[in-house]
Design a protein around this motif. Structure first.
Motif, PDB file in Angstrom:
ATOM      1  N   ARG A 116       0.805  -0.790  -0.276  1.00 26.38           N
ATOM      2  CA  ARG A 116      -0.357  -0.151  -0.162  1.00 26.38           C
ATOM      3  C   ARG A 116       1.046   0.952   0.052  1.00 26.38           C
ATOM      4  N   ALA A 117       0.207   2.092  -0.702  1.00 26.14           N
ATOM      5  CA  ALA A 117       0.891   3.766  -0.345  1.00 26.14           C
ATOM      6  C   ALA A 117       0.229   5.216  -0.895  1.00 26.14           C
ATOM      7  N   THR A 118       0.015   5.676  -0.238  1.00 26.81           N
ATOM      8  CA  THR A 118      -1.246   7.053  -0.858  1.00 26.81           C
ATOM      9  C   THR A 118       0.265   7.888  -1.409  1.00 26.81           C
ATOM     10  N   LYS A 121      -3.663  19.733  -7.420  1.00 27.64           N
ATOM     11  CA  LYS A 121      -3.413  18.200  -6.618  1.00 27.64           C
ATOM     12  C   LYS A 121      -4.726  17.155  -6.320  1.00 27.64           C
ATOM     13  N   ALA A 122      -4.433  15.744  -6.607  1.00 27.66           N
ATOM     14  CA  ALA A 122      -4.935  15.059  -6.246  1.00 27.66           C
ATOM     15  C   ALA A 122      -4.644  13.601  -5.274  1.00 27.66           C
ATOM     16  N   THR A 123      -5.200  13.259  -4.712  1.00 24.70           N
ATOM     17  CA  THR A 123      -4.524  11.949  -3.706  1.00 24.70           C
ATOM     18  C   THR A 123      -5.534  10.905  -4.060  1.00 24.70           C
ATOM     19  N   ASN A 124      -4.493   9.812  -4.178  1.00 28.97           N
ATOM     20  CA  ASN A 124      -4.687   8.586  -4.485  1.00 28.97           C
ATOM     21  C   ASN A 124      -4.240   7.250  -3.216  1.00 28.97           C
ATOM     22  N   ALA A 125      -4.990   6.646  -2.767  1.00 32.20           N
ATOM     23  CA  ALA A 125      -4.320   5.709  -1.959  1.00 32.20           C
ATOM     24  C   ALA A 125      -4.901   4.018  -2.575  1.00 32.20           C
ATOM     25  N   ILE A 142       5.178  10.570  -1.348  1.00 31.69           N
ATOM     26  CA  ILE A 142       4.418   9.560  -0.989  1.00 31.69           C
ATOM     27  C   ILE A 142       4.239   8.994   0.474  1.00 31.69           C
ATOM     28  N   ALA A 143       3.314   8.874   0.949  1.00 29.82           N
ATOM     29  CA  ALA A 143       2.651   8.501   2.971  1.00 29.82           C
ATOM     30  C   ALA A 143       2.247   6.482   2.588  1.00 29.82           C
TER      31      ALA A 143
END
Length: 232
Positions: free
Chosen positions: A93-95, A165-169, A215-216
């Protein structure tokens, strides 16, 4: 007869194409790699492999930032740390937060099953998303790639907002019988876990060229279904 020789020589000279007249010689890359400043070093334990043999590691910046990692490319690359390795049943996994739109839809995401990543026999399975709301699953074996799921649109994939911006997990759930690909908790695709599907090995990140991505929450854990069974 001798008076014809100079004229014939002139005709033959005109018939030879000059290098400057060759369109292929003048063709330029319409989307060249844009060098990332401050690159050339990696966080402790991390390694990098570039797609192109002629690319330079100095043109990629990959650093720790806060509690996560940050990649700025340059040429496309994969990033991996031998501490992150998985086999059997697991979840990778990574966000990812795309900090600004790229000139063309470029992809980023996870890979699993990494083997011989520093040799000509590199091997891994990768799951990517891009800013136009599509995802892809491919397998790399040496210089060749095999498309397992073609670029496919899915509403679970977030596209850049007004700020760019765009955040996808992203997650890859490797189970006993299937490999599931998830974005923001929704399953977007799956593959049957068959003997020839490479899933055991190093787990890492892939970031294509000319991107700036944070990356989180990168890591490896038990797959969601295995965790649910353990809690019963």
């Amino acid at each position: 007869m001798r008076t014809l020789l100079p004229a014939l020589a002139a005709i033959l000279t005109l018939a030879v194409p000059l290098p400057a007249q060759n369109p292929a010689a003048e063709k330029k890359d319409p989307d060249p790699d844009v060098r990332a400043t401050g690159g050339g070093t990696l966080p402790a334990g991390w390694q990098l492999r570039l797609d192109k043999a002629a690319a330079r590691a100095e043109d990629v910046k990959f650093v720790t930032m806060g509690s996560g990692l940050h990649a700025t490319t340059g040429p496309a690359a994969i990033f991996y740390n031998p501490a992150y390795k998985a086999e059997g049943q697991f979840r990778a996994r990574a966000t990812f937060t795309l900090t600004r739109p790229s000139r063309h839809p470029e992809a980023y995401g996870l890979f699993i099953g990494g083997k011989e990543l520093d040799s000509d026999q590199q091997d891994y399975l990768y799951f990517l998303v891009r800013q136009d709301g599509k995802y892809l699953v491919k397998h790399r074996a040496g210089p060749d790639t095999h498309e397992l799921i073609a670029w496919t649109a899915h509403t679970a994939i977030k596209q850049p907002d007004e700020s760019g911006k765009a955040t996808n997990a992203l997650a890859i759930d490797v189970g006993a019988r299937a490999v599931r690909f998830l974005v923001n908790g929704a399953e977007v695709g799956s593959l049957e876990r068959v003997p020839y599907l490479n899933v055991n090995g190093l787990v890492g990140l892939r970031v294509n060229h000319n991107l700036d991505v944070h990356i989180a929450n990168f890591g490896v854990a038990a797959p969601a279904r295995a965790r649910a069974d353990a809690q019963r």
